[in-house]
Design a protein around this motif. Structure first.
Motif, short mmCIF file in Angstrom:
data_model
loop_
_atom_site.label_atom_id
_atom_site.label_comp_id
_atom_site.label_asym_id
_atom_site.label_seq_id
_atom_site.Cartn_x
_atom_site.Cartn_y
_atom_site.Cartn_z
N THR A 130 0.76 -1.49 0.26
CA THR A 130 0.08 -0.56 0.00
C THR A 130 0.90 1.21 0.09
OG1 THR A 130 -0.11 -0.28 2.18
CG2 THR A 130 -2.29 -0.77 1.08
N SER A 131 0.83 2.36 -0.16
CA SER A 131 0.98 3.63 -0.50
C SER A 131 -0.24 4.24 0.25
CB SER A 131 1.65 5.23 -1.35
OG SER A 131 2.10 3.77 -2.71
N SER A 132 0.43 5.59 1.15
CA SER A 132 -0.90 6.35 1.78
C SER A 132 -0.53 7.90 0.92
CB SER A 132 -0.54 6.18 3.61
OG SER A 132 -0.60 4.75 3.59
N CYS A 133 -1.21 8.69 1.69
CA CYS A 133 -1.12 10.23 1.50
C CYS A 133 -0.92 10.34 3.21
CB CYS A 133 -2.16 10.63 1.22
SG CYS A 133 -2.81 12.59 1.30
N GLN A 144 -3.33 -0.06 -8.01
CA GLN A 144 -4.18 1.44 -8.72
C GLN A 144 -2.89 2.72 -7.82
OE1 GLN A 144 -7.30 2.43 -5.74
NE2 GLN A 144 -7.82 0.16 -5.79
N VAL A 145 -1.65 3.02 -7.95
CA VAL A 145 -0.53 4.09 -7.30
C VAL A 145 -0.23 4.71 -8.59
CG1 VAL A 145 1.33 4.58 -6.70
CG2 VAL A 145 0.12 3.29 -5.38
N GLU A 146 -0.45 3.74 -9.60
CA GLU A 146 -0.06 4.36 -10.92
C GLU A 146 -0.47 5.46 -11.62
OE1 GLU A 146 3.11 4.13 -12.33
OE2 GLU A 146 2.42 4.74 -13.82
N GLY A 147 -2.03 5.13 -11.25
CA GLY A 147 -3.21 5.91 -10.60
C GLY A 147 -3.02 7.48 -10.70
N LEU A 148 -2.18 7.31 -9.01
CA LEU A 148 -2.06 8.80 -8.51
C LEU A 148 -1.21 10.06 -9.49
CD1 LEU A 148 -2.70 7.71 -5.37
CD2 LEU A 148 -4.08 8.66 -6.74
N PHE A 149 -0.22 9.10 -10.29
CA PHE A 149 1.02 10.42 -10.58
C PHE A 149 0.42 11.94 -11.83
CE2 PHE A 149 2.84 6.51 -10.51
CZ PHE A 149 4.22 6.89 -9.12
N ASP A 150 1.23 12.77 -11.78
CA ASP A 150 0.74 13.77 -12.02
C ASP A 150 1.52 13.97 -13.22
OD1 ASP A 150 2.80 14.73 -10.84
OD2 ASP A 150 1.94 16.37 -9.32
N ASP A 151 1.44 15.42 -13.76
CA ASP A 151 2.51 15.12 -14.59
C ASP A 151 3.46 15.93 -14.71
OD1 ASP A 151 0.32 15.42 -17.07
OD2 ASP A 151 -0.50 17.29 -16.77
N GLU A 152 3.67 16.26 -13.19
CA GLU A 152 5.20 16.55 -13.13
C GLU A 152 6.09 14.82 -11.98
OE1 GLU A 152 7.38 19.52 -12.12
OE2 GLU A 152 5.48 20.05 -13.42
N GLY A 153 5.02 13.91 -12.82
CA GLY A 153 5.69 12.64 -11.98
C GLY A 153 5.74 12.34 -10.40
N ILE A 154 4.15 12.80 -10.20
CA ILE A 154 4.27 12.95 -8.47
C ILE A 154 3.51 12.05 -8.41
CG2 ILE A 154 4.42 13.91 -6.58
CD1 ILE A 154 6.42 16.20 -7.86
N SER A 158 -5.40 11.89 -4.54
CA SER A 158 -6.89 11.80 -5.64
C SER A 158 -8.29 12.70 -4.32
CB SER A 158 -7.64 10.90 -5.58
OG SER A 158 -7.70 10.18 -4.63
N GLY A 159 -8.05 12.61 -3.44
CA GLY A 159 -8.69 13.47 -2.41
C GLY A 159 -8.51 15.37 -2.11
N CYS A 160 -7.03 15.43 -1.54
CA CYS A 160 -6.84 16.33 -1.10
C CYS A 160 -5.48 17.04 -1.48
CB CYS A 160 -6.19 16.27 0.41
SG CYS A 160 -4.50 15.18 1.11
N MET A 161 -5.03 16.30 -2.53
CA MET A 161 -3.94 16.70 -3.58
C MET A 161 -2.74 16.95 -2.82
SD MET A 161 -4.26 17.43 -6.16
CE MET A 161 -4.26 18.44 -7.12
N GLY A 162 -2.29 16.03 -1.36
CA GLY A 162 -0.90 15.56 -0.68
C GLY A 162 -0.53 14.84 -0.95
N LYS A 163 1.32 14.44 -1.07
CA LYS A 163 1.74 13.72 -1.52
C LYS A 163 1.72 11.86 -1.13
CE LYS A 163 5.81 17.30 -1.31
NZ LYS A 163 7.39 17.51 -1.02
#
Ligand code: ZN
Length: 259
Positions: A130-133, A144-154, A158-163
């Motif tokens: 697992t990975s966590s905010c 599902q982590v692969e689906g969380l990457f933004d254009d910057e590759g971070i 999906s809820g609070c935009m945290g890392k």
């Protein structure tokens, strides 16, 4: 000393297991090498060769340069996502089902013991499962982590935009207190610790066999390279663990008892 065959070594190990009541296994990177996961401590091996893991897999680096962190970790996640447990992982799960093994304590983050069916599992360095905010605590399975990457590759929540950070213990982070406490209790109460594929040099694993020995238990060391406990081991085998452990299961008749 006369060279011992694998079968003779396994026979001595089986005798030790038969004479023990409370057995725990402690595993390290060596058990996952047959699954195609390189041991970063082995020189010249794998993706750790070009980077210093102390610098990349570091909590301070994660916060300071999250993109560089994921540049390194994203392909590693991808590499781990399709790896399968090997005969050694499966053998430990079979020993547990047969009532011969109380728990597996592992330094590995690759979740292969869980995939193999081990139920009582203590992951002292966490897991990529697992990975966590880091802001709100929301959690995602590896797939599902692969689906969380933004254009910057971070990877971004999906809820609070945290890392989002993998639930593995990075350098500079605290070890999980409950897992370490459980590992220590198991080590202290064991009358046999099977040390599998670990160099037994990295804390906390390095200190666990000592607890078993101090309470009158025995240790068996099954790994290719040298360890600080070689002189204390009641059985010391250097053979491939993916060969030794299935042979142990067979010698004990444990596979027939398995559910
Ligand atoms: Zn969040």
């Amino acid at each position: 000393m006369t060279a011992e065959t694998v079968a003779e070594g396994v026979g001595r190990l089986a005798d030790l297991v038969r004479s023990s009541q409370r057995i725990v296994a402690l595993t390290g990177a060596g058990i996952s090498v047959p699954s195609g996961i390189p041991d970063f401590r082995t020189p010249g091996e794998g993706m750790w060769e070009e980077v210093d893991p102390m610098k990349v897999a570091n909590i301070e680096a994660f916060h300071r340069d999250t993109r560089a962190f994921w540049d390194f970790y994203r392909p590693r996640f991808d590499m781990l996502s399709d790896k399968l447990p090997n005969a050694a992982h499966l053998a430990l799960a079979a020993l547990e089902r047969a009532g011969r093994l109380d728990a597996v304590i592992t330094q590995n983050i690759d979740r292969l013991h869980r995939s193999a069916g081990t139920r009582e599992l203590i992951e002292v360095h966490g897991s990529v499962d697992t990975s966590s905010c880091t802001t709100c605590g929301a959690s995602w399975p590896l797939e599902q982590v692969e689906g969380l990457f933004d254009d910057e590759g971070i990877a971004v929540c999906s809820g609070c935009m945290g890392k989002v950070k993998p639930d593995v213990v990075l350098f500079g982070e605290m070890l999980p207190v409950a897992a370490i406490q459980r590992a220590r209790e198991l080590a202290e109460s064991a009358d046999l610790m099977l040390c599998v594929g670990s160099s037994l040099e990295v804390f906390p694993a390095a200190g666990l066999p000592e607890l078993t020995l101090a309470n009158g238990g025995s240790i068996a060391v099954l790994t290719i390279g040298p360890t600080p406990y070689d002189g204390d081991a009641h059985v010391r085998l250097h053979d491939d663990v993916a060969e030794v452990l299935p042979a142990l299961v067979e010698a004990l008749g444990a596979s027939a008892e398995a559910a």
